[in-house]
Design a protein around this motif. Structure first.
Motif, short mmCIF file in Angstrom:
data_model
loop_
_atom_site.label_atom_id
_atom_site.label_comp_id
_atom_site.label_asym_id
_atom_site.label_seq_id
_atom_site.Cartn_x
_atom_site.Cartn_y
_atom_site.Cartn_z
N PHE A 97 -6.71 2.54 -1.23
CA PHE A 97 -7.24 1.42 -2.00
C PHE A 97 -8.77 1.39 -1.93
O PHE A 97 -9.43 1.12 -2.94
CB PHE A 97 -6.67 0.10 -1.49
N ASP A 98 -9.33 1.66 -0.77
CA ASP A 98 -10.79 1.69 -0.64
C ASP A 98 -11.40 2.77 -1.53
O ASP A 98 -12.48 2.58 -2.10
CB ASP A 98 -11.18 1.93 0.82
N ASP A 99 -10.73 3.91 -1.65
CA ASP A 99 -11.20 4.97 -2.55
C ASP A 99 -11.16 4.50 -4.01
O ASP A 99 -12.07 4.81 -4.80
CB ASP A 99 -10.36 6.23 -2.39
N LEU A 100 -10.12 3.75 -4.36
CA LEU A 100 -10.04 3.20 -5.71
C LEU A 100 -11.22 2.26 -5.97
O LEU A 100 -11.82 2.27 -7.05
CB LEU A 100 -8.73 2.43 -5.90
N ARG A 101 -11.57 1.47 -4.98
CA ARG A 101 -12.69 0.53 -5.14
C ARG A 101 -14.00 1.29 -5.31
O ARG A 101 -14.85 0.92 -6.13
CB ARG A 101 -12.79 -0.39 -3.92
N ARG A 102 -14.19 2.34 -4.52
CA ARG A 102 -15.43 3.10 -4.60
C ARG A 102 -15.60 3.76 -5.97
O ARG A 102 -16.72 3.98 -6.43
CB ARG A 102 -15.48 4.16 -3.49
N GLU A 103 -14.49 4.10 -6.59
CA GLU A 103 -14.55 4.70 -7.92
C GLU A 103 -14.59 3.64 -9.02
O GLU A 103 -14.53 3.97 -10.20
CB GLU A 103 -13.35 5.63 -8.13
N GLY A 104 -14.65 2.38 -8.64
CA GLY A 104 -14.75 1.31 -9.62
C GLY A 104 -13.47 1.01 -10.35
O GLY A 104 -13.49 0.49 -11.46
N GLU A 105 -12.33 1.33 -9.72
CA GLU A 105 -11.05 1.15 -10.40
C GLU A 105 -10.39 -0.19 -10.11
O GLU A 105 -9.31 -0.47 -10.61
CB GLU A 105 -10.08 2.28 -9.97
N THR A 106 -11.02 -1.02 -9.28
CA THR A 106 -10.43 -2.31 -8.95
C THR A 106 -11.44 -3.43 -9.18
O THR A 106 -12.64 -3.21 -9.23
CB THR A 106 -9.98 -2.36 -7.47
N GLY A 107 -10.92 -4.62 -9.30
CA GLY A 107 -11.78 -5.78 -9.40
C GLY A 107 -12.11 -6.31 -8.02
O GLY A 107 -11.88 -5.66 -7.00
N ARG A 108 -12.63 -7.51 -7.98
CA ARG A 108 -12.98 -8.13 -6.70
C ARG A 108 -11.74 -8.76 -6.09
O ARG A 108 -11.42 -9.93 -6.35
CB ARG A 108 -14.07 -9.17 -6.90
N ILE A 109 -11.06 -8.00 -5.30
CA ILE A 109 -9.84 -8.49 -4.67
C ILE A 109 -9.86 -8.07 -3.21
O ILE A 109 -10.34 -6.99 -2.86
CB ILE A 109 -8.59 -7.92 -5.37
N ASN A 110 -9.38 -8.94 -2.34
CA ASN A 110 -9.34 -8.66 -0.91
C ASN A 110 -8.46 -7.43 -0.66
O ASN A 110 -7.28 -7.44 -1.02
CB ASN A 110 -8.78 -9.88 -0.19
N PRO A 111 -8.99 -6.37 -0.05
CA PRO A 111 -8.19 -5.15 0.14
C PRO A 111 -6.92 -5.37 0.96
O PRO A 111 -5.88 -4.80 0.64
CB PRO A 111 -9.16 -4.22 0.88
N ARG A 112 -7.01 -6.19 1.99
CA ARG A 112 -5.83 -6.47 2.81
C ARG A 112 -4.75 -7.16 1.97
O ARG A 112 -3.57 -6.81 2.04
CB ARG A 112 -6.21 -7.33 4.01
N VAL A 113 -5.16 -8.14 1.19
CA VAL A 113 -4.21 -8.84 0.33
C VAL A 113 -3.58 -7.87 -0.67
O VAL A 113 -2.36 -7.90 -0.89
CB VAL A 113 -4.91 -10.00 -0.42
N ALA A 114 -4.39 -7.00 -1.25
CA ALA A 114 -3.89 -6.05 -2.24
C ALA A 114 -2.86 -5.11 -1.63
O ALA A 114 -1.77 -4.91 -2.17
CB ALA A 114 -5.05 -5.26 -2.83
N VAL A 115 -3.19 -4.53 -0.47
CA VAL A 115 -2.30 -3.55 0.15
C VAL A 115 -1.01 -4.19 0.63
O VAL A 115 0.09 -3.66 0.41
CB VAL A 115 -3.03 -2.84 1.32
N LEU A 116 -1.11 -5.34 1.27
CA LEU A 116 0.10 -6.00 1.77
C LEU A 116 0.95 -6.52 0.62
O LEU A 116 2.19 -6.57 0.73
CB LEU A 116 -0.27 -7.12 2.73
N SER A 117 0.32 -6.90 -0.48
CA SER A 117 1.09 -7.32 -1.65
C SER A 117 1.87 -6.13 -2.22
O SER A 117 3.01 -6.28 -2.65
CB SER A 117 0.16 -7.90 -2.72
N LEU A 118 1.24 -4.97 -2.21
CA LEU A 118 1.93 -3.77 -2.67
C LEU A 118 3.14 -3.47 -1.81
O LEU A 118 4.24 -3.19 -2.32
CB LEU A 118 0.97 -2.58 -2.66
N PHE A 119 2.97 -3.54 -0.50
CA PHE A 119 4.10 -3.32 0.39
C PHE A 119 5.19 -4.37 0.16
O PHE A 119 6.38 -4.08 0.25
CB PHE A 119 3.65 -3.34 1.85
N GLY A 120 4.77 -5.59 -0.13
CA GLY A 120 5.75 -6.63 -0.41
C GLY A 120 6.59 -6.29 -1.63
O GLY A 120 7.81 -6.47 -1.63
N MET A 121 5.95 -5.79 -2.68
CA MET A 121 6.70 -5.38 -3.87
C MET A 121 7.70 -4.29 -3.54
O MET A 121 8.85 -4.32 -3.97
CB MET A 121 5.74 -4.87 -4.96
N MET A 122 7.26 -3.30 -2.78
CA MET A 122 8.11 -2.15 -2.50
C MET A 122 9.24 -2.49 -1.54
O MET A 122 10.38 -2.04 -1.72
CB MET A 122 7.27 -1.00 -1.94
#
Length: 224
Positions: A142-167
């Motif tokens: 996710f941090d690599d996605l942010r560095r490449e400008g592929e994400t908006g301003r979203i808390n990385p921890r929230v994003a990653v744990l939300s993804l795990f929640g979906m899966m």
């Protein structure tokens, strides 16, 4: 992994897989607290004496179910990521790897989702170390996605744990008769995750561009 673990050193692999498979079924049906070693003995057709020789407690069985699942997922993920460079490709591999495992092992998935808090020391600490490594891989992607400008301003921890929640909750609703198979389902979840994350950026970007366009129009009018 606890080093004094005869279940992993002495038990034939097929027998261990057999016992853990039946233990996962019993735990998923009765819950960890409601299940007994005798229930697992009946389900697996392994004597109580045989079970207690390899597994001194339900805690050991629960630990092995969870650690084997996460270790398998993590090992396969690391192998598949070696050939991937782009962050989005790596994210899709992480998702498909997770979904493929859990659709093949729905009972283990249910045990992982429902019995996480039932695990006690020292097994809890051992499992947390494996899970922490898994989270760190996802967070790095996710941090690599942010560095490449592929994400908006979203808390990385929230994003990653939300993804795990979906899966992790796929087992609650997935019906193989009507729902996509693992590859298509993984693509769908990746699309939902990326689209949701990128929308935050896109909307902000659209508003910014709109303001810039209006400002440019005003300058043109003023100059005219």
């Amino acid at each position: 992994m606890p080093r004094s673990n005869p279940a992993q050193t002495d038990t034939p692999p097929n027998k261990l897989k057999h016992i853990l498979g039946h233990a996962a079924r019993v735990f998923s049906e009765k819950g960890f607290e409601g299940a007994s070693i005798r229930d697992i003995s009946r389900a697996s057709r392994v004597s109580l004496a045989g079970l207690y020789y390899y597994f001194e407690s339900k805690q050991k069985l629960l630990y092995l179910i969870q650690s084997n699942a996460f270790t398998s997922i993590l090992r396969r993920l690391e192998e598949r990521l070696e050939a991937a460079q782009k962050p989005e490709q790596r994210l899709r591999i992480l998702i498909s790897n997770h979904i493929e495992y859990f659709l093949r092992n729905p009972l283990e998935m249910k045990v992982l989702a429902h019995e996480e808090d039932a695990l006690e020391a020292p097994y809890r600490k051992e499992l947390l170390e494996i899970k922490r490594r898994y989270y760190e891989i996802a967070r790095a992607i996710f941090d690599d996605l942010r560095r490449e400008g592929e994400t908006g301003r979203i808390n990385p921890r929230v994003a990653v744990l939300s993804l795990f929640g979906m899966m992790n909750w796929v087992y609650k609703w997935h019906n193989p008769k009507v729902d996509p198979h693992a590859e298509a389902l993984g693509d769908a979840i990746a699309g939902i995750f990326l689209h949701g994350v990128c929308n935050g950026k896109s909307e902000n970007g659209a508003r910014t561009q709109l303001l810039r366009d209006r400002s440019a129009e005003q300058r043109v009018r003023a100059a005219g």
